[in-house]
Design an enzyme around this catalytic site. Structure first.
Site, mmCIF file in Angstrom:
data_model
loop_
_atom_site.group_PDB
_atom_site.id
_atom_site.type_symbol
_atom_site.label_atom_id
_atom_site.label_comp_id
_atom_site.label_asym_id
_atom_site.label_seq_id
_atom_site.Cartn_x
_atom_site.Cartn_y
_atom_site.Cartn_z
ATOM 1 N N GLY A 251 0.962 -1.162 -0.010
ATOM 2 C CA GLY A 251 0.659 0.575 0.389
ATOM 3 C C GLY A 251 0.753 1.151 -0.173
ATOM 4 O O GLY A 251 1.838 1.354 0.198
ATOM 5 N N HIS A 252 0.268 2.391 -0.192
ATOM 6 C CA HIS A 252 0.907 3.575 -0.046
ATOM 7 C C HIS A 252 1.489 4.228 1.198
ATOM 8 O O HIS A 252 1.083 3.535 1.753
ATOM 9 C CB HIS A 252 0.336 5.231 -0.624
ATOM 10 C CG HIS A 252 -1.516 4.630 0.288
ATOM 11 N ND1 HIS A 252 -2.317 6.115 0.055
ATOM 12 C CD2 HIS A 252 -1.554 3.771 1.413
ATOM 13 C CE1 HIS A 252 -3.100 5.611 0.769
ATOM 14 N NE2 HIS A 252 -2.560 4.750 2.158
#
Length: 352
Positions: A251-252
């Site tokens: 994920g970011h």
């Protein structure tokens, strides 16, 4: 392995070292011809194999391999007529043998840009770069020397690719991606897609534009169809030497330290920080905004729901059972807090 490729044992020894010996005093071992690398149980006289786990030592007497890579402690267990390459770490020797073999047996991409590829005029391609059929390299991208951009790969505007890095066919590098040297990205990898960011408003979701990038160090390998999202504001960071298996989601704003490794189908939620030298088993989940110290090892299918500050092995897997038993155990687990309270009350009554 290619059936037409062959080497003699002295070539292997010259390239990788080790002591070449035989228990029956056979001479000219170095001239023995090897056509393939294979496991002990399916080997033939033209196969080089290896033994890294002493528990399988008995296979040394049954294998038909022409040569076996072994540790000094088991060299006497190699059957007569079979050559032995003796080395302190057979598994490491095997790994380096596969690299040496692949470099000589696999086709080398042609240097240059395929006529069907689209390369922006201001893109910078280093010496020895290969750009495959129907690949796209957008404006301002920099591709280091001896790098390979496979067929149908996409290299977005301003992307930086380090020297000798290889993109397999259909790899996508979105703008804001920076790759170090000697990386290997397998087919279907997507680097720099938008992270999952939305603000709730009035029963709907408002998109948060993802303005960061992805920074990847040297010697990183990323498996097929793995995705690494760009950061929301700062970059998502993957350290040098990291190894990611197939079908992983990062994920970011995640940070992964040097030389950590993750098996297939792992999911790491946004802003998690994973230290150096960590491992995460297949199918495990690391929830967002958590921190794992250096040297943390997560068992397969575990769910990491809290930060871990000390190195070690951690597991969170509910044991597999027949469904009826599992449901009973799960029901009992739901009552643990009640049982705890009852036990405490009982202990107070029994305390004089």
């Amino acid at each position: 392995m290619s059936p037409v490729f062959s080497v003699r044992l002295h070539e292997v020894q010259a390239a990788l070292g080790g002591d070449l010996v035989s228990n029956d005093g056979a001479e000219s071992l170095g001239d023995r011809l090897i056509h393939r690398i294979g496991p002990l149980d399916s080997a033939d006289a033209t196969t080089i194999s290896f033994l890294s786990n002493p528990r399988y030592r008995a296979q040394l007497q049954d294998t038909a391999a022409g040569c076996v890579i072994v540790a000094p402690a088991v060299r006497d267990g190699v059957r007569a007529g079979c050559a032995a390459l003796v080395t302190p770490d057979p598994y490491l020797y095997f790994a380096r043998l596969t690299q040496w073999w692949a470099a000589r047996s696999r086709a080398t991409p042609l240097v240059g840009v395929h006529p069907s590829a689209v390369v922006a005029q201001d893109a910078v391609l280093g010496a020895g770069v290969s750009v495959g059929p129907l690949a796209v390299v957008e404006a301002g991208a920099v591709v280091g020397r001896d790098a390979v951009v496979g067929a149908h790969a996409f290299v977005g505007a301003g992307v930086v690719i380090g020297e000798a890095t290889r993109l397999a066919p259909r790899v996508t590098l979105m703008p804001g991606t920076r790759l170090g040297a000697r990386c290997l990205l397998h087919s279907g990898v997507v680097i720099g897609a938008d992270g999952f960011g939305f603000a709730p408003t009035g029963g709907r979701w408002e998109k948060i534009e993802q303005l960061g990038g992805v920074a990847i160090g040297d010697d990183v390998e990323i498996g097929a169809n793995t995705c690494i999202d760009r950061g929301a504001l700062d970059d998502t960071v993957i350290g040098s030497g990291v190894k990611l298996d197939n079908l992983i989601q990062i994920g970011h704003n995640v940070q992964i330290g040097d030389h950590s490794a993750m098996a297939g189908c792992v999911g790491v939620a946004g802003s998690a920080r994973i230290g150096s030298g960590c491992t995460v088993g297949g199918g495990a989940i690391v929830l967002g905004h958590l921190a794992l110290a250096d040297g943390v090892h997560i068992s397969a299918a575990s769910v990491v729901m809290r930060s871990i500050s000390k190195p070690g092995q951690y597991s969170g897997v509910f044991p597999l059972d027949d469904n009826a038993s599992w449901e009973k155990n799960a029901a009992t687990l739901r009552q643990l807090h009640t049982l705890r309270d009852r036990l405490r009350a009982l202990e107070k009554k029994m305390t004089p």
